[in-house]
Design an enzyme around this catalytic site. Sequence first.
Site, PDB file in Angstrom:
ATOM      1  N   ALA A  56       0.700  -1.205  -0.086  1.00  0.00           N
ATOM      2  CA  ALA A  56      -0.104   0.016  -0.009  1.00  0.00           C
ATOM      3  C   ALA A  56       1.069   1.366  -0.161  1.00  0.00           C
ATOM      4  O   ALA A  56       2.079   1.026   0.352  1.00  0.00           O
ATOM      5  CB  ALA A  56      -0.883   0.215   1.286  1.00  0.00           C
ATOM      6  N   GLY A 111       0.308  -5.003   0.687  1.00  0.00           N
ATOM      7  CA  GLY A 111      -0.936  -5.378  -0.264  1.00  0.00           C
ATOM      8  C   GLY A 111      -0.435  -5.565  -1.664  1.00  0.00           C
ATOM      9  O   GLY A 111      -1.033  -6.383  -2.198  1.00  0.00           O
ATOM     10  N   GLU A 135      -0.818  -9.248  -1.019  1.00  0.00           N
ATOM     11  CA  GLU A 135      -2.148  -9.351  -1.063  1.00  0.00           C
ATOM     12  C   GLU A 135      -2.632  -9.447  -2.469  1.00  0.00           C
ATOM     13  O   GLU A 135      -3.713 -10.274  -2.600  1.00  0.00           O
ATOM     14  CB  GLU A 135      -2.704  -8.315   0.010  1.00  0.00           C
ATOM     15  CG  GLU A 135      -2.434  -8.641   1.360  1.00  0.00           C
ATOM     16  CD  GLU A 135      -2.729  -7.842   2.302  1.00  0.00           C
ATOM     17  OE1 GLU A 135      -2.326  -6.502   1.868  1.00  0.00           O
ATOM     18  OE2 GLU A 135      -3.360  -8.175   3.375  1.00  0.00           O
ATOM     19  N   GLU A 141       3.975  -5.575   7.210  1.00  0.00           N
ATOM     20  CA  GLU A 141       3.034  -4.540   7.901  1.00  0.00           C
ATOM     21  C   GLU A 141       3.546  -4.179   9.437  1.00  0.00           C
ATOM     22  O   GLU A 141       3.669  -2.990   9.906  1.00  0.00           O
ATOM     23  CB  GLU A 141       1.551  -4.876   7.940  1.00  0.00           C
ATOM     24  CG  GLU A 141       1.044  -4.650   6.374  1.00  0.00           C
ATOM     25  CD  GLU A 141       1.346  -6.138   5.461  1.00  0.00           C
ATOM     26  OE1 GLU A 141       2.178  -6.744   5.871  1.00  0.00           O
ATOM     27  OE2 GLU A 141       0.685  -5.899   4.402  1.00  0.00           O
TER      28      GLU A 141
HETATM   29  C1  3H9 Z   1       0.583  -2.256   3.307  1.00  0.00           C
HETATM   30  O1  3H9 Z   1       0.878  -2.879   2.191  1.00  0.00           O
HETATM   31  C2  3H9 Z   1      -0.839  -2.610   4.078  1.00  0.00           C
HETATM   32  C3  3H9 Z   1      -1.491  -3.580   3.234  1.00  0.00           C
HETATM   33  O2  3H9 Z   1      -1.873  -4.720   4.051  1.00  0.00           O
HETATM   34  C4  3H9 Z   1      -2.987  -3.105   2.661  1.00  0.00           C
HETATM   35  C5  3H9 Z   1      -3.792  -2.534   3.759  1.00  0.00           C
HETATM   36  C6  3H9 Z   1      -5.175  -2.069   3.141  1.00  0.00           C
HETATM   37  N1  3H9 Z   1       4.620   3.399   0.163  1.00  0.00           N
HETATM   38  O3  3H9 Z   1      13.082   1.861   0.706  1.00  0.00           O
HETATM   39  P1  3H9 Z   1      13.592   2.528  -0.729  1.00  0.00           P
HETATM   40  C7  3H9 Z   1       9.385   5.167  -1.171  1.00  0.00           C
HETATM   41  S1  3H9 Z   1       1.596  -1.567   4.229  1.00  0.00           S
HETATM   42  C8  3H9 Z   1       5.112   4.787  -0.461  1.00  0.00           C
HETATM   43  O4  3H9 Z   1      14.839   3.623  -0.595  1.00  0.00           O
HETATM   44  P2  3H9 Z   1      14.832   0.242  -1.850  1.00  0.00           P
HETATM   45  C9  3H9 Z   1      10.585   5.271  -0.234  1.00  0.00           C
HETATM   46  O5  3H9 Z   1       9.865   6.249   0.700  1.00  0.00           O
HETATM   47  C10 3H9 Z   1       3.111  -1.429   3.035  1.00  0.00           C
HETATM   48  N2  3H9 Z   1       6.440   4.880  -0.402  1.00  0.00           N
HETATM   49  O6  3H9 Z   1      14.063   1.628  -2.045  1.00  0.00           O
HETATM   50  C11 3H9 Z   1      11.436   5.879  -0.888  1.00  0.00           C
HETATM   51  O7  3H9 Z   1      11.039   7.196  -1.232  1.00  0.00           O
HETATM   52  P3  3H9 Z   1      12.036   8.457  -1.524  1.00  0.00           P
HETATM   53  C12 3H9 Z   1       3.718  -2.730   3.038  1.00  0.00           C
HETATM   54  C13 3H9 Z   1       7.193   4.051  -0.441  1.00  0.00           C
HETATM   55  O8  3H9 Z   1      14.913  -0.429  -2.982  1.00  0.00           O
HETATM   56  C14 3H9 Z   1      11.381   5.343  -2.379  1.00  0.00           C
HETATM   57  O9  3H9 Z   1       9.793   4.578  -2.284  1.00  0.00           O
HETATM   58  N3  3H9 Z   1       5.251  -2.437   2.354  1.00  0.00           N
HETATM   59  C15 3H9 Z   1       6.754   2.510  -0.158  1.00  0.00           C
HETATM   60  O10 3H9 Z   1      15.992   0.243  -0.809  1.00  0.00           O
HETATM   61  C16 3H9 Z   1      12.488   4.133  -2.581  1.00  0.00           C
HETATM   62  O11 3H9 Z   1      12.335   3.070  -1.329  1.00  0.00           O
HETATM   63  C17 3H9 Z   1       6.150  -2.289   2.967  1.00  0.00           C
HETATM   64  O12 3H9 Z   1       6.212  -2.062   4.125  1.00  0.00           O
HETATM   65  C18 3H9 Z   1       5.537   2.432   0.062  1.00  0.00           C
HETATM   66  N4  3H9 Z   1       4.902   1.021   0.209  1.00  0.00           N
HETATM   67  O13 3H9 Z   1      13.905  -0.775  -1.068  1.00  0.00           O
HETATM   68  C19 3H9 Z   1       7.211  -2.134   1.941  1.00  0.00           C
HETATM   69  N5  3H9 Z   1       7.979   1.801  -0.238  1.00  0.00           N
HETATM   70  O14 3H9 Z   1      13.085   8.101  -2.618  1.00  0.00           O
HETATM   71  C20 3H9 Z   1       8.076  -0.986   2.389  1.00  0.00           C
HETATM   72  C21 3H9 Z   1       8.947   2.529  -0.585  1.00  0.00           C
HETATM   73  O15 3H9 Z   1      11.411   9.460  -1.613  1.00  0.00           O
HETATM   74  N6  3H9 Z   1       9.101  -0.556   1.352  1.00  0.00           N
HETATM   75  N7  3H9 Z   1       8.287   3.803  -0.820  1.00  0.00           N
HETATM   76  O16 3H9 Z   1      12.988   8.718  -0.211  1.00  0.00           O
HETATM   77  C22 3H9 Z   1      10.354  -1.358   1.448  1.00  0.00           C
HETATM   78  O17 3H9 Z   1      10.565  -2.307   2.136  1.00  0.00           O
HETATM   79  C23 3H9 Z   1      11.283  -0.887   0.326  1.00  0.00           C
HETATM   80  O18 3H9 Z   1      10.973   0.487   0.063  1.00  0.00           O
HETATM   81  C24 3H9 Z   1      11.443  -1.764  -0.658  1.00  0.00           C
HETATM   82  C25 3H9 Z   1      12.389  -1.123  -1.693  1.00  0.00           C
HETATM   83  C26 3H9 Z   1      12.069  -3.125  -0.139  1.00  0.00           C
HETATM   84  C27 3H9 Z   1      10.124  -2.053  -1.471  1.00  0.00           C
END
Ligand code: 3H9
Length: 697
Positions: A63, A107, A110, A130
């Site tokens: 999400a 998500g 999911e 999450e």
């Molecule tokens: C969820 O899904 C709830 C569900 O159950 C549905 C409920 C209804 N959203 O980390 P990076 C941005 S909860 C918005 O440096 P990497 C991040 O801020 C979510 N922004 O890259 C950054 O921005 P900036 C569950 C996001 O390659 C840029 O993207 N998912 C999101 O080192 C690059 O990120 C997670 O918890 C997001 N979801 O790592 C995954 N994700 O460049 C969270 C990233 O402006 N994300 N951004 O600073 C991660 O773990 C890592 O970002 C990922 C990539 C491994 C994906």
Amino acid sequence: MSDLVTLTRDGDIGIITVDNPPVNALSPGVPEGIAAAIDQVVADSSLRAAVLIGAGRTFIAGADIKEFGKITSGQKKREIGLHPVLFKIEDSPKPVVCAIHGTAFGGGLEVAQACHYRVASPTAQVGQPEVKLGIIPGAAGTQRLPRLAGVAKAVEMCAFGDPVGAADALACGIVDRIIEGDLLAGAIAFAAEVKAPRKSRERGSKLGHAAANEPIFAAAREQARKKLRGKNAPLRAIDAVEAATKLSFEEGIREEARIFEECLFSAESKAMIHAFFGEREVAKIPGLPKETATLPIRKAAVTGAGTMGGGIAMAYVNAGIPVRLKEVSEEALIRGLSTIRKNYDRSVSSGRLSREAAEQRMSLITPSTTYDGFEEADIIVEAVFEGMQLKKEVFTELDQIARPDAILASNTSTLDIDEIASATRSPHRVIGHHFFSPANVMRLLEIVRGKESSPEVIATSMTLARRLAKVGVLVGNCRGFVGNRLFHPYRREAIFLVEEGATPRQIDEALYDFGMAMGPLATGDLAGLDVGWRIRKEYQHLEKPGVRRALIEDRLCELGRYGQKTKAGWYKYDDNRNRMDDPEVDRIIDEVREELRVKPRAISNEEIVDRILYSLVNEGARVLEEGIALRAVDIDVIYMTGYGFPTHRGGPMWYAASVGLKRVYERIEEFERQHGELWTPAPLLKRLAEEGRGFDA
Ligand code: 3H9
């Protein structure tokens, strides 16, 4: 359909591509786009199946986390969530195959679970992370995942949030096939093979029976209470998976939604989302253009193979960067190398690292008692004993040996980086790289900018931190920089509280119960009390006469009680480093109290926590006002990644803002009345409290 989602075709297979850089988050427009594409596939009689794939570097990473803040702050109404689009995919009469590369997280996973089949590239990862944001899966992850992967796997993934690799995902049934080579081509071929849709929500065979499931839930709860102490979301995620085993799918998703909502509005979730974005925010340096050139780091050299130098060498070789490691004597070098070897052996025996990988990393370290080879290094890290004179001598030498464009980094934890740089002819290439012990494990790297450190050296340090799997935080130059400068009053208050009547154990337990990884006195024992003692002696001439000084720790050091390494400090330790109260310490405490004519009083845990944490906050406000920390969030990230501050409290500055700066300020004023000038409120804190604002507002 939106620009974020497109539908193309390959023969009779529709290809639905999500294209929402950088990580294809499910931002507004993406779920709607997927739903519209599915409608189109279903309506188009020339299409018999669909592939859902992500453009760019990853499948959907979850999400859009930014949306959560808008919902909890009331800026945006909570929408129905992802269920409608997931049902639309799952109820499609034509098979939908999900093609996963990069990370299918939250998500994203999911969405994948609602598809009828899943294929993945060999390097793909899937996960329900999450809980790391203080929430639980909210789009039926807790309900569909146990049906696909079994209850034990679903509990593990939903409660602990760690990613699962493609091979493991295949083994447990999350993924149906691994595609070597071109993922899209493989997914299209797979879609051409499958005959009919298959609904995950109707696959009940892996849900098991109550008698078999109960021990799984009980063990997971016990482990979550231990490993993720103080956090509620992991326990609630287990409750939600348990609901999947006891309720119908429809009732299960209602239960999940109830828990999701409760978690989303919790202080834990707000703090952990702050931590998530904070770790990324600190990489952005105001005034340092994004396009600043960085210097390539291919080879490194480290001087000093003690605890810090050895750990730093490991951090480099773990990232694949070869290191020359120097010590003054053969004996010290052998000792340093054998510690590194032991650390790798431990990782091999615990299964975290293969023997081959460990050997390969060891082979990247070239030990030496001379500076031979240092002239080839792109960066030289100085990790010698913490003393200004020695550091300056070493930097004068390094300046002569190093290539003119090589970076010279000091691992000093407190000393003036400008004074160190003054020992060279090229202060623009000198910078502080303050690692935290153990340097191969701890994620924080404080990057200390000297007044002449060049933009290229700063930018390279920030990029390098990420390569070393560290969170690099740029800080200004002052005694102790940010982390240790704040740590000083934090530990000082702990010692004062012992003088006033608390026991060391009471102090440590109060802070541990707050959520700190370890209490302040036990941390001192772990780090070595002599380090601070030596620094206090070095800076004694700067102390203002008449200001209260914490005495007990100096007494402990005078008796050779340096902490765990001497098996005696604030506590005594057995051979296995088990901590025990020591009557000898009680005697020393009594002696100091008598000397100070202090009549010990009963002290509440609330006072202990307030005094110790607000001392951090007050100094944090000064550091912020002086520009030593760029933003309050930088202080929070430093404390969460380097000092064991619990992420579910969001760091000291976030915690203070959540209590209310006015309340914190009033309490600090009260402490000032009771304890004098060490508690003078920081002017910034006073101003923000009066204006009713937070730190970063
Ligand atoms: C969820 O899904 C709830 C569900 O159950 C549905 C409920 C209804 N959203 O980390 P990076 C941005 S909860 C918005 O440096 P990497 C991040 O801020 C979510 N922004 O890259 C950054 O921005 P900036 C569950 C996001 O390659 C840029 O993207 N998912 C999101 O080192 C690059 O990120 C997670 O918890 C997001 N979801 O790592 C995954 N994700 O460049 C969270 C990233 O402006 N994300 N951004 O600073 C991660 O773990 C890592 O970002 C990922 C990539 C491994 C994906």
